[in-house]
Scaffold this motif. Sequence first.
Motif, short mmCIF file in Angstrom:
data_model
loop_
_atom_site.label_atom_id
_atom_site.label_comp_id
_atom_site.label_asym_id
_atom_site.label_seq_id
_atom_site.Cartn_x
_atom_site.Cartn_y
_atom_site.Cartn_z
N PHE A 74 -12.24 59.64 -41.88
CA PHE A 74 -11.06 58.94 -41.33
C PHE A 74 -10.73 59.34 -39.90
O PHE A 74 -9.81 58.78 -39.30
CB PHE A 74 -9.85 59.20 -42.22
N GLY A 75 -11.45 60.32 -39.34
CA GLY A 75 -11.20 60.71 -37.96
C GLY A 75 -10.09 61.74 -37.83
O GLY A 75 -9.42 62.13 -38.79
N PHE A 76 -9.89 62.16 -36.59
CA PHE A 76 -9.01 63.30 -36.30
C PHE A 76 -7.54 63.04 -36.62
O PHE A 76 -6.89 63.83 -37.29
CB PHE A 76 -9.17 63.69 -34.83
N THR A 77 -6.99 61.95 -36.10
CA THR A 77 -5.54 61.76 -36.21
C THR A 77 -5.10 61.64 -37.66
O THR A 77 -4.12 62.27 -38.07
CB THR A 77 -5.11 60.53 -35.40
N ARG A 78 -5.82 60.86 -38.45
CA ARG A 78 -5.44 60.75 -39.86
C ARG A 78 -5.61 62.08 -40.58
O ARG A 78 -4.81 62.44 -41.45
CB ARG A 78 -6.28 59.66 -40.53
N LEU A 79 -6.62 62.85 -40.20
CA LEU A 79 -6.84 64.17 -40.79
C LEU A 79 -5.66 65.09 -40.49
O LEU A 79 -5.09 65.72 -41.38
CB LEU A 79 -8.14 64.77 -40.25
N TYR A 80 -5.28 65.16 -39.21
CA TYR A 80 -4.19 66.08 -38.84
C TYR A 80 -2.84 65.56 -39.31
O TYR A 80 -1.93 66.36 -39.59
CB TYR A 80 -4.23 66.37 -37.34
N ASP A 81 -2.68 64.27 -39.43
CA ASP A 81 -1.47 63.75 -40.05
C ASP A 81 -1.39 64.19 -41.51
O ASP A 81 -0.31 64.51 -42.02
CB ASP A 81 -1.44 62.21 -39.98
N ALA A 82 -2.54 64.22 -42.19
CA ALA A 82 -2.57 64.69 -43.58
C ALA A 82 -2.22 66.17 -43.66
O ALA A 82 -1.45 66.61 -44.53
CB ALA A 82 -3.94 64.43 -44.19
N TYR A 83 -2.79 66.96 -42.74
CA TYR A 83 -2.43 68.38 -42.69
C TYR A 83 -0.92 68.53 -42.47
O TYR A 83 -0.27 69.37 -43.10
CB TYR A 83 -3.18 69.09 -41.58
N ASP A 84 -0.36 67.75 -41.57
CA ASP A 84 1.08 67.80 -41.31
C ASP A 84 1.88 67.52 -42.58
O ASP A 84 2.87 68.20 -42.88
CB ASP A 84 1.47 66.77 -40.23
N THR A 85 1.45 66.52 -43.32
CA THR A 85 2.15 66.16 -44.55
C THR A 85 2.07 67.29 -45.58
O THR A 85 3.08 67.68 -46.19
CB THR A 85 1.56 64.87 -45.14
N ILE A 86 0.88 67.83 -45.76
CA ILE A 86 0.69 68.89 -46.76
C ILE A 86 1.46 70.15 -46.38
O ILE A 86 2.02 70.85 -47.24
CB ILE A 86 -0.81 69.19 -46.92
N LEU A 87 1.53 70.44 -45.08
CA LEU A 87 2.16 71.68 -44.61
C LEU A 87 3.64 71.51 -44.28
O LEU A 87 4.27 72.45 -43.80
CB LEU A 87 1.41 72.20 -43.37
#
Length: 314
Positions: free
Chosen positions: A271-284
Amino acid sequence: MDGDRVNRPQAIIDAHLHLFDDRANAYSVFEAPDATFEALVGDYSALPHRYAFEHYSADTDSRIVEGIVWHEFMSRDPAREVNWAQRLADSLPVPMSIVAMVDFLDPRLDERLDTYRTLPNVTAVRQHLAWDEVNPQRRMAARPDFLRDEAWRRGLGRLRDHDFRCGLEVFGPQMCDLVEVVHLYPDIEFTLALMGWPLDLGPAGFASWKENIRNLAQCPNVCASLSAIECIFGMDWTIETVRPWLLTAIEHFGPGRCMIGSHLPISRLSFGFTRLYDAYDTILAPFSDEERDQIFRTTARDWFRVGLSSSKRG
């Protein structure tokens, strides 16, 4: 979640990425289809043969990148590749630490480590030891027993004479042997790559992995790298699938010993970088700003000494 947190870009130090150029270094994965690499990352025909810092910058423009940790990319000539990486680091607008390839059974190991020591941005080495007992295409090592091999262990011990962190890339079923190695060398600092790369994502696999994570986290000389989730959970990973594993690793290691990497450009196959880091943001999201800053930025900075030359190593 704090409303200001949503609106301001997250400052990060990317704990795991690859920059490469097949015009400068030879990579077998680009010379012909590689069944092992494909078994690990899936169809990689869309992976560029050149991934430069300008490409990385464009991919990561949704965050503030304060530093990066470059990892070797299985070049045919690791020494040539790491020298190329040092020249790259010298030219970049952000600090870059280097993780170089090593083989602890290499008869010229001391010479290799001495060479790495002359390169100021090399702060860590790693060896690929992943071995899947079931699927022969998911084997990155020549054999399954390196972690138990006395000669290999003696080679690992040579790191006592060098100020490098050590990454050992293994699959989940190998973590018991990794725990033993970590206990044998309390004076060497180890990076747990890819959260220990679990293979069995079912309840029994999770329970076994969690126990090994708990045992490793009790060793103060281990830091956990939370990256390459597309390799662990598949290219169509979901937050719901990733969340319990990520939070369990952080629960046991603590934010001060966990760090996040993009695994670019491999993660572009998902899914690429932005969706990945958005997911990290959500989890954290439940963590404090200080804890999030540790996981996204300061743990990687301190562990890999991002921004510090070899003359400043402690």
